[in-house]
Structure formats: structure tokens, C-alpha cells
Scaffold this active site. Structure first.
Site, mmCIF file in Angstrom:
data_model
loop_
_atom_site.group_PDB
_atom_site.id
_atom_site.type_symbol
_atom_site.label_atom_id
_atom_site.label_comp_id
_atom_site.label_asym_id
_atom_site.label_seq_id
_atom_site.Cartn_x
_atom_site.Cartn_y
_atom_site.Cartn_z
ATOM 1 N N ASP A 295 0.838 -1.207 0.000
ATOM 2 C CA ASP A 295 0.000 0.000 0.000
ATOM 3 C C ASP A 295 0.866 1.248 0.000
ATOM 4 O OD1 ASP A 295 -2.108 -1.644 0.107
ATOM 5 O OD2 ASP A 295 -2.596 -1.286 2.227
ATOM 6 N N ALA A 296 1.912 1.189 0.829
ATOM 7 C CA ALA A 296 2.749 2.386 0.972
ATOM 8 C C ALA A 296 3.449 2.712 -0.338
ATOM 9 C CB ALA A 296 3.765 2.165 2.077
ATOM 10 N N LYS B 188 -21.853 8.631 29.863
ATOM 11 C CA LYS B 188 -22.463 9.867 29.350
ATOM 12 C C LYS B 188 -23.713 10.177 30.152
ATOM 13 C CE LYS B 188 -20.874 8.706 24.707
ATOM 14 N NZ LYS B 188 -21.180 8.061 23.431
ATOM 15 N N CYS C 166 17.764 24.346 32.316
ATOM 16 C CA CYS C 166 18.924 25.069 31.814
ATOM 17 C C CYS C 166 18.658 26.561 32.026
ATOM 18 C CB CYS C 166 19.084 24.757 30.331
ATOM 19 S SG CYS C 166 20.074 25.973 29.466
ATOM 20 N N ASP D 232 -11.538 1.172 20.232
ATOM 21 C CA ASP D 232 -10.216 1.677 19.850
ATOM 22 C C ASP D 232 -10.085 1.653 18.332
ATOM 23 O OD1 ASP D 232 -7.743 2.681 20.147
ATOM 24 O OD2 ASP D 232 -6.823 0.869 20.968
ATOM 25 N N CYS E 206 20.831 29.325 24.975
ATOM 26 C CA CYS E 206 20.948 27.873 24.844
ATOM 27 C C CYS E 206 20.389 27.465 23.481
ATOM 28 C CB CYS E 206 20.173 27.166 25.950
ATOM 29 S SG CYS E 206 20.129 25.377 25.716
ATOM 30 N N ASP F 172 0.845 4.049 -2.798
ATOM 31 C CA ASP F 172 0.478 5.439 -2.487
ATOM 32 C C ASP F 172 1.603 6.390 -2.880
ATOM 33 O OD1 ASP F 172 -1.874 4.577 -1.522
ATOM 34 O OD2 ASP F 172 -1.379 4.801 0.610
ATOM 35 N N CYS G 267 23.809 22.232 31.616
ATOM 36 C CA CYS G 267 23.029 21.885 30.430
ATOM 37 C C CYS G 267 23.917 21.148 29.424
ATOM 38 C CB CYS G 267 22.465 23.154 29.808
ATOM 39 S SG CYS G 267 21.698 22.866 28.207
ATOM 40 N N SER H 169 -12.977 15.339 21.750
ATOM 41 C CA SER H 169 -12.453 14.131 22.386
ATOM 42 C C SER H 169 -13.034 14.041 23.795
ATOM 43 C CB SER H 169 -10.932 14.147 22.378
ATOM 44 O OG SER H 169 -10.481 15.191 23.169
ATOM 45 N N LEU H 170 -12.560 13.110 24.575
ATOM 46 C CA LEU H 170 -13.143 12.879 25.898
ATOM 47 C C LEU H 170 -12.101 13.062 26.983
ATOM 48 C CD1 LEU H 170 -15.047 9.560 25.085
ATOM 49 C CD2 LEU H 170 -16.110 11.742 25.655
ATOM 50 N N GLU I 101 -20.833 2.483 28.017
ATOM 51 C CA GLU I 101 -20.624 1.653 26.826
ATOM 52 C C GLU I 101 -19.127 1.520 26.574
ATOM 53 O OE1 GLU I 101 -22.410 5.086 25.069
ATOM 54 O OE2 GLU I 101 -21.116 4.895 23.294
ATOM 55 N N TYR J 72 -22.306 5.920 17.961
ATOM 56 C CA TYR J 72 -22.483 6.218 19.383
ATOM 57 C C TYR J 72 -22.825 7.680 19.669
ATOM 58 C CZ TYR J 72 -17.503 7.280 18.737
ATOM 59 O OH TYR J 72 -16.324 7.753 18.276
ATOM 60 N N CYS K 4 24.385 23.611 26.251
ATOM 61 C CA CYS K 4 25.079 24.903 26.224
ATOM 62 C C CYS K 4 26.022 25.103 27.403
ATOM 63 C CB CYS K 4 24.067 26.065 26.163
ATOM 64 S SG CYS K 4 23.194 26.336 27.703
ATOM 65 N N LYS L 271 -15.462 1.849 25.056
ATOM 66 C CA LYS L 271 -14.751 2.845 24.249
ATOM 67 C C LYS L 271 -13.999 2.058 23.185
ATOM 68 C CE LYS L 271 -11.746 6.845 24.607
ATOM 69 N NZ LYS L 271 -10.790 6.503 23.561
ATOM 70 N N ARG M 256 -12.197 12.722 11.751
ATOM 71 C CA ARG M 256 -12.196 13.790 12.745
ATOM 72 C C ARG M 256 -11.180 14.888 12.436
ATOM 73 N NH1 ARG M 256 -10.983 12.614 18.995
ATOM 74 N NH2 ARG M 256 -9.421 14.217 19.153
ATOM 75 N N LYS N 279 -10.609 4.690 31.467
ATOM 76 C CA LYS N 279 -9.660 3.874 30.706
ATOM 77 C C LYS N 279 -9.290 2.595 31.450
ATOM 78 C CE LYS N 279 -7.996 5.528 27.313
ATOM 79 N NZ LYS N 279 -7.221 6.697 26.922
HETATM 80 S S1 IVH Z 1 -18.357 9.819 22.531
HETATM 81 C C1 IVH Z 1 -18.420 14.457 22.424
HETATM 82 N N1 IVH Z 1 -18.329 7.194 22.693
HETATM 83 O O1 IVH Z 1 -12.900 8.155 21.752
HETATM 84 C C2 IVH Z 1 -17.910 13.098 22.698
HETATM 85 N N2 IVH Z 1 -16.403 8.266 21.818
HETATM 86 O O2 IVH Z 1 -11.088 9.757 23.316
HETATM 87 C C3 IVH Z 1 -17.959 12.205 21.525
HETATM 88 N N3 IVH Z 1 -14.656 6.724 21.100
HETATM 89 O O3 IVH Z 1 -12.999 10.951 19.646
HETATM 90 C C4 IVH Z 1 -17.304 10.916 21.729
HETATM 91 N N4 IVH Z 1 -15.714 4.870 21.593
HETATM 92 O O4 IVH Z 1 -13.224 8.609 18.587
HETATM 93 C C5 IVH Z 1 -17.642 8.298 22.343
HETATM 94 N N5 IVH Z 1 -18.462 4.893 22.822
HETATM 95 C C6 IVH Z 1 -17.792 5.978 22.488
HETATM 96 C C7 IVH Z 1 -16.507 5.910 21.934
HETATM 97 C C8 IVH Z 1 -15.836 7.077 21.624
HETATM 98 C C9 IVH Z 1 -14.618 5.387 21.090
HETATM 99 C C10 IVH Z 1 -13.557 7.595 20.641
HETATM 100 C C11 IVH Z 1 -13.952 8.751 19.766
HETATM 101 C C12 IVH Z 1 -13.481 9.981 20.502
HETATM 102 C C13 IVH Z 1 -12.399 9.411 21.362
HETATM 103 C C14 IVH Z 1 -12.116 10.271 22.569
#
Ligand code: IVH
Length: 750
Positions: free
Chosen positions: A45-46, A302, A449, A132, A455, A49, A431, A94-95, A128, A238, A434, A130, A151, A326
Site C-alpha cells: 500500500d505504501a 455519558k 537550563c 479503539d 541555549c 500510495d 546543560c 475528544s473525551l 458503553e 455512538y 550549552c 470505548k 475527525r 480507561k
Molecule cells: S463519545 C463528544 N463514545 O474516543 C464526545 N467516543 O477519546 C464524543 N470513542 O474521539 C465521543 N468509543 O473517537 C464516544 N463509545 C464511544 C466511543 C468514543 C470510542 C472515541 C472517539 C473519541 C475518542 C475520545
């Protein structure tokens, strides 16, 4: 496009370009045929591309080639990454993270506090997994999928519509949805599909992927959607972005609605009324982690009630109503080969562990952080033992851990495996770059430093930061170029960047004659630099690389002061107050350690007051300091760093030289049409309908500045029961005073 630098291509003669173009065309055509019709790729692929990018770049520079090209797709000219950019109608955020159970309890408590809910008022959450993978936003208009975007940086993503259409979990049409609906979720690859893909890649001599997330990302972000089609991707929905009508009243029902509309939602999503139930669900999901068949890295909680989600709103980049709990980090053992010292932009000497490469959670790690000298010696910043006080020696057998995208860390050491000849590491007190003394200030965990701008390491790191993406973002000027220009003496400080065309655009030494450059690339750089002479205030403040002043703080400062001159003046005025604050900090540090618990607070306040009184800080300085440190998110630490930077003669001269050549743009108030935008509001007394935090966030969201003290600059005082001296002062100054209801009426419906 590291493999096809523009200048390499533009320096080709037309004949050489044509020969290369035809070779690439033949190679790509053969690869296309092998891949699509024989299902047996001849290029990784690389490599594919890279060949395609070179082919396109040649066509861009030699239009006569483009006319005869048979492999250029109809899609518009590719942007740098090859994908068209898409502005998200609603930002993709993000969260925030929770690691311990206690963090989850704190999260719940902070929500209650923000909303003013008592401990026993009902407050439900969904929980729920998360996933990956990588997030994707799918836009439906009148039921048709019209756009899919990654994103990106949250505001701008990449248009991957053609690729997303190849994913079975992504419906092309939906029935019964709002006219506009953006469905958001995660693209991922299952463990079985990941293993099979890697096996296939090995058989065919292609590249393998380190983990399912990379495989999913690499597969979705293919310039050729047919490659994506051949990769088994999945999608869990989600959340949502832009929509013309609400999906439901609660998070749980909204997810059910998405499922009815035809999206795959995660079956482990459940609703809970208490923190202990949420944590029990987390443990249950953690126990199922290995058998789920796809990678997850935690559990997302949430707030269930969507009207409460609305009230809670967002911080700079994360919602207040959700958090990711996490899973514990992944671990591995390896040999610590050496400890190197890196000097950062703020002079911090950071020990870096050079390791025998080891795989931790699917990623090969060869460097890890050792934080600071105390950490190496087995102490925390207060002198307490960590790792039972075990010191780390070069040559030791060490445990590495990684949590998500965080830089890997050295967590532990196995003393039983220490080589006989190993000796302790002596942390440098000068340092390494420097030679200036490396000083450790009282209360600071880090040795720095003291060379400042002399520096070279600090200067170069500062310059790299200055041109980086979130700062001046100068196209064609990255870390590598900064190092070259710095070493040659072309650029020593930021203002030099803006003189580069004048100094090296013509005359004896010219950029276009340097190795790796040509006329076109040099001109391109000059244009990119000139473009950035007009810069938003927040970016400028961030770009200065002042310690403790990150992107968010910089934006907050920009919003508050609206101009560089105002910020600089405020800091100049506040200087005596900042100095008093530091002196008081130093004086109380003894009390903090030695005073008995019972009267520690009183002793600290007393000492602090007496030091400040002795220093006879002028009123104007105190007001300017209070105004600065009362900005949400800006406390005394940021205040002192700013004050240090602007009162340092050399640094100030460099900043003045820079600001003199720039056009600095004030930030837009978030809602220009709001009757309170740009106004300074002070809240005092008890608020009954919302908490202070909510009132403040709401007002700031409408473009108002919220201050802690009444002055001539105050526009509105919102006074609840029990208001005292602030109300009196506002009356004296003739400032508009509103009761809480009056304030709510003013901002109603906004
Ligand atoms: S909610 C406004 N729900 O985790 C908040 N995110 O670390 C919208 N992710 O950018 C995110 N599973 O890509 C939400 N069940 C879940 C998720 C989830 C994975 C990801 C998502 C987000 C990132 C933040």
C-alpha cells in the site's frame, strides 16, 4: 509527501520528467490490474500510495504530462494528504479521561455541583465500551448519505465519502430520520479480520499493521476506495453532530433510535443510576475484553438526559457530560540501554530511556520517559518513596507501560536482574547543550537550563514550536528546516523568519540555491511566511512557547484581552503584584511543610498577607494581577510564567521585534449577536437557578467576559441574595445591576 519533495520534481528537465512519468504510469497500471482483477497486489500500500503521489506531483508541475495522463482520477486536485478537507458543522471532540474509580466518583460529583443537584437527586448515565478505532462522521440529508469525514483536528476533517460507502455497517439510505442528521461513531477492525489481513499482507509481501486501530485507519484513509472495499471494516454508531431535530430526550433512547434507523450500536450499552453500578459495568466489560473480538480501551459514561447534556456543555475540547474510564495500561519488560538528556523549549532537562525495542500492547517501543531526576532515584517531588524507593540504573531490566496514546513510561525495575557492573546515573547539573548551570528551583520537580535564549537547544525547540501546526503553521517550514536555518545562522529568533525573504530572497546567499531548494519551493515558502504575517491573537500567544501557556490558556487570554497591546500592558502593570505573589509563595513554602496541620492554613494566609503588605504593591498592579488570574483556567502559575517571559529583557525584545511586523487579529466573540457579547459581567451573592460555574460558562459561551471583581470596566453585575460590597461598588460606579431572573431574561433563548 516526504517521498516526493516538490523541489526534487520541479528541478527535473521536461524530458526526465516525462520518462519518470511514463515509468510510474506503467508501474501503477500493472499494480491496479494485479490488485483489482487478480486480487494479488504486486506493490505494498505504501509503495502504491507513494508512486501515485509522485505521479500526481509530476502532473501538477508539468501540465503537458497531465493532458496525456491515463491514471489521474476525476476527483479534484488532491490536497496535501490526498483528501479534500471538510469543515465539520459541529466540532468533533475528544473525551476527558478517568483512570481510577475515584475519578469516576469525582466526575459524577462535579456534574452535580455544576448543575446544583443535591447528592440524592436522580442523575442517570449510560455506559458503553470505548472502541479503539478512528472516529467518523456520516452526514445524511433527506435520508441519503452525502458525506463522510474523519475527525482531523476536530474542526476540519478529511472527506472519505467514497471509502465510507464501502463499509457494510454504513447505511447509504435511511428512512424516518431528521432532514439533516450527522451520525458519529467509530470505524474499527475485528481481531479475526486484522489477523487475516496481516497474513494476506505477509503472503503478498505487503506491509503489516501494528494493531487493529492502525489497520482500520490505514484502510479507511486509502486514496483508492477500492482498496478500502477489500478491507473488512466495521462501524459502531455512538453519537451525533449536526441535526435538524432532536433524536430523543435521552442518550439511551437516541442510541436506540440510531439502531432503529439501521446503524449498528454497541450491545453492551446500558443505563445506570449510580456510580457503583457504572463501575460494576466497567469491571464486567473489562472481564469480557479479551473475548469481545475487537479492541476497546475503556468504558465511556455519558449523562443520559440530553437537556442536562445541553446545560453542561463543553470545555475547550471535551464535553462536561461524558468521560472515558480507561483500562489500566499495558506492560512489558525490557533492558534500559542508556539514559539521554533532552533539553526542551522551556529549558527542562528531561531524561529519556533508550530501550532494547519491545512490543507493548501492539506497538514497538524503544524510547520512554523517565520524568525527572527524582523519579530515577525512586522519589516523588515531595521526597516520598515511589517503586519502594528503588533507583533505576542504566543497564537495568525495566518495566514499560503505555496507556493509549500517552508517551510510554518506565514504571518499575527488577533489582534481581541488575548487571554487576551497573552504576547509578548522575543527573547533569549543567546543560548538556550549552553548558549553562542547570538549576532546580524550590518546589520544581524539574531541573532547567538557565541559559535562556543563549541555549541553542531551547532556542531551536522554541522556534520549532513557533512554526508548528497549532501555532504559526508555516507550510514548508518544519522541524528539519528550522534546524538547518538555525545552524546556519539564518534564523535565531521568530522575527528572523519574517526577514528571510528580504535577506535570502536575492543577493549573495539565496534560499533557492541551497541544497534541497529551488526557485519554486523558495518562493512558495516566502508566500507561506507572508501569509502568516496576519495571525490570530490566540495563536500568537501560544506560539511564543511560554511555560505553562498551552493552546487553551492562549485562547482564553486572547478572548479576555482582545489585543496584544492590552495583554502586554496588563502584564507590565501587574509586575509588582506578580513579584509579591512569588515572594509570598517562597515565604509560605516552609509553612506548608512544617506548620502543624491544624493551623497550617491560617499560618499560610498570615505569612502571605504580611509579605504582600511589606512589598507595598500599587493598587493598579493588584487589580491587573487579579483580573489576569481570575480568568477561567488562568491561575497564578500561568500568570507568573507570563510575567517572567515579558519582564525578561532579551525575551521581551524578541517579542517586540516580532509583534512589530505582524497584523494581530482579535478573536471573534463566540456569539456576536448576543446582547452580552464583549461585555464584562460579575456575579455576586447567591444564585438560585444555577450554580456559579454554570452561570460563568453560560455567560462566556455567549461571548461575555466574567470577572471576579467590580471595576469601571464592568458592564453588568448580577446580584443574588446576600450580595455585599460588590453591589455597593457597582451602585457607586453606576453599573447596571440585575437580579438572577433579570439576567436569565436577558439571555433567554440564546
Ligand atoms: S463519545 C463528544 N463514545 O474516543 C464526545 N467516543 O477519546 C464524543 N470513542 O474521539 C465521543 N468509543 O473517537 C464516544 N463509545 C464511544 C466511543 C468514543 C470510542 C472515541 C472517539 C473519541 C475518542 C475520545
Amino acid at each position: 509527501m516526504t517521498d516526493a519533495p516538490a523541489n526534487e520534481i520541479e528541478n527535473l528537465s521536461p524530458e526526465a520528467a516525462k520518462a519518470l512519468f511514463l515509468t510510474l504510469e506503467a508501474r501503477l497500471a500493472a499494480a491496479d490490474l494485479a490488485y483489482h482483477q487478480k486480487d494479488d497486489p504486486v506493490l505494498s500500500d505504501a509503495d502504491y500510495d507513494s508512486a501515485k503521489r509522485k505521479y500526481r506531483a509530476l502532473a501538477d508541475h508539468f501540465p503537458e504530462l497531465a493532458n496525456s495522463a491515463s491514471l489521474l482520477d476525476a476527483v479534484g486536485a488532491p490536497v496535501s494528504s490526498g483528501f479534500e478537507k471538510v469543515q465539520h458543522a459541529v466540532r468533533m471532540l475528544s473525551l476527558g479521561n478517568a483512570f481510577e474509580d475515584q475519578d469516576v466518583a469525582d466526575f459524577e460529583r462535579s456534574i452535580r455541583k455544576y448543575l446544583g443537584l443535591s447528592a440524592d437527586a436522580p442523575l442517570a448515565f449510560t455506559a458503553e465500551p470505548k472502541i479503539d478505532g478512528l472516529s467518523l462522521s456520516l452526514r445524511y440529508e433527506n435520508g441519503d448519505l452525502v458525506q463522510a469525514a474523519t475527525r482531523g483536528d476536530g474542526s476540519t476533517g478529511e472527506n472519505v465519502t467514497a471509502n465510507a460507502r464501502t463499509i457494510a455497517d454504513v447505511p447509504q439510505h435511511i428512512v424516518g430520520a431528521p432532514d439533516v442528521l450527522e451520525v458519529r461513531g467509530e470505524v474499527y477492525m475485528s481481531h479475526t479480520d486484522f489477523a487475516a489481513l496481516n497474513e494476506r499482507q505477509i503472503e503478498r509481501g505487503g506491509k503489516t499493521f501494528a494493531n487493529p486501530r492502525n489497520a482500520a485507519a490505514g484502510s479507511l484513509r486509502q486514496l483508492d476506495a477500492e482498496i478500502t472495499r477489500s478491507r473488512p471494516l466495521n462501524f459502531f454508531a455512538y453519537s451525533w453532530g449536526d441535526l435538524t431535530e432532536p433524536l430523543a430526550k435521552t442518550q439511551f433512547e437516541a442510541i436506540e433510535r440510531l439502531s432503529v434507523l439501521g446503524f449498528t450500536t454497541n450491545p453492551l450499552t446500558q443505563k445506570f443510576a449510580t456510580v457503583s453500578e457504572m463501575i460494576a459495568h466497567y469491571r464486567s466489560i473489562e472481564a469480557q475484553r479479551a473475548t469481545l473480538g475487537y479492541d476497546i480501551d475503556g468504558v465511556v459514561y455519558k449523562v443520559n438526559d440530553l437537556s442536562l447534556q445541553d446545560r453542561l456543555g463543553f470545555r475547550a475540547t471535551t464535553p462536561r457530560w461524558a468521560i472515558a474510564h480507561k483500562f489500566p495500561a499495558e506492560l512489558a519488560w525490557t533492558r534500559l540501554e542508556a539514559i539521554d538528556i533532552q533539553v526542551g523549549r522551556t529549558g527542562a532537562l528531561s531524561p529519556v530511556a533508550r530501550l532494547t525495542p519491545v512490543t507493548v500492547g501492539g506497538v514497538v517501543v524503544s524510547n520512554a520517559t523517565l520524568h525527572n531526576e527524582d523519579y530515577i532515584q525512586g522519589r516523588d517531588s515531595k521526597g516520598a518513596a515511589i517503586r519502594d524507593g528503588k533507583e533505576i540504573f542504566p543497564g537495568d531490566w525495566v518495566q514499560i507501560y503505555r496507556a493509549g496514546d500517552v508517551i510510554p513510561k518506565v514504571a518499575d525495575v527488577d533489582l534481581s536482574k541488575r548487571p554487576a557492573e551497573a552504576t547509578g546515573f548522575s543527573f547533569p547539573i549543567t546543560c548538556p547543550e550549552c553548558g549553562s548551570p542547570a538549576v532546580r528551583e524550590e518546589g520544581d520537580a524539574v531541573r532547567r537550563c538557565s541559559g535562556g535564549v543563549i541555549c541553542p537547544a531551547q532556542a531551536v525547540e522554541k522556534l520549532k514550536h513557533f512554526v508548528s501546526r497549532a501555532a504559526f503553521d508555516i507550510d514548508g517550514m518544519g522541524a528539519k528546516q528550522i534546524e538547518q536555518f538555525y545552524n546556519d545562522g539564518w534564523i535565531k529568533q521568530p522575527a528572523d523568519i519574517f526577514d528571510i525573504q528580504q535577506n535570502y530572497g536575492s543577493g549573495l546567499q539565496q534560499l533557492k540555491n541551497r541544497e534541497g531548494w529551488g526557485e519554486k519551493s523558495a518562493n512558495k515558502l516566502f508566500v507561506a511566511i507572508t501569509d502568516k504575517k496576519t495571525i490570530p491573537l490566540g495563536r500568537l500567544i501560544f506560539a511564543l512557547g511560554i511555560r505553562n501557556v498551552g493552546e487553551v490558556a492562549a485562547k482564553d487570554l486572547a478572548l479576555h484581552y482582545q489585543s496584544w497591546t492590552a495583554l502586554a500592558q496588563a502584564l507590565d502593570t501587574a509586575l509588582p503584584a506578580a513579584q509579591a505573589h512569588r515572594a509570598a509563595d517562597e515565604a509560605v513554602s516552609e509553612e506548608r511543610i512544617h506548620a502543624a496541620q491544624a493551623n497550617r492554613r491560617a499560618r499560610i494566609t498570615e505569612t502571605r498577607n504580611s509579605v504582600v503588605a511589606q512589598m507595598a504593591v500599587p493598587d493598579a498592579a493588584q487589580i491587573a494581577w487579579d483580573d489576569l488570574t481570575s480568568i477561567d483556567g488562568i491561575g497564578p502559575t500561568v500568570g507568573l510564567s507570563l510575567s517572567d517571559a515579558l519582564s525578561n529583557t532579551a525575551e521581551r525584545a524578541a517579542i517586540n521585534r516580532l509583534t512589530a511586523v505582524l497584523t494581530i487579529v482579535a478573536p471573534d466573540a463566540p456569539a456576536a449577536e448576543s446582547p452580552v457579547s464583549g461585555k464584562t459581567v460579575v456575579f455576586t451573592g447567591t444564585l438560585e437557578k444555577m450554580t456559579r460555574a454554570e452561570a460563568k460558562a453560560r455567560a462566556e459561551g455567549l461571548g461575555a467576559k466574567v470577572s471576579g471583581s467590580v471595576s469601571k470596566k464592568t458592564d453588568i453585575l448580577v446580584a443574588g441574595p446576600g450580595a455585599g460590597s460588590k453591589e455597593k461598588k457597582a451602585q457607586e460606579l453606576g453599573i447596571q445591576i440585575l437580579a438572577e431572573d433579570g439576567w436569565l431574561e436577558l439571555i433567554e433563548g440564546l
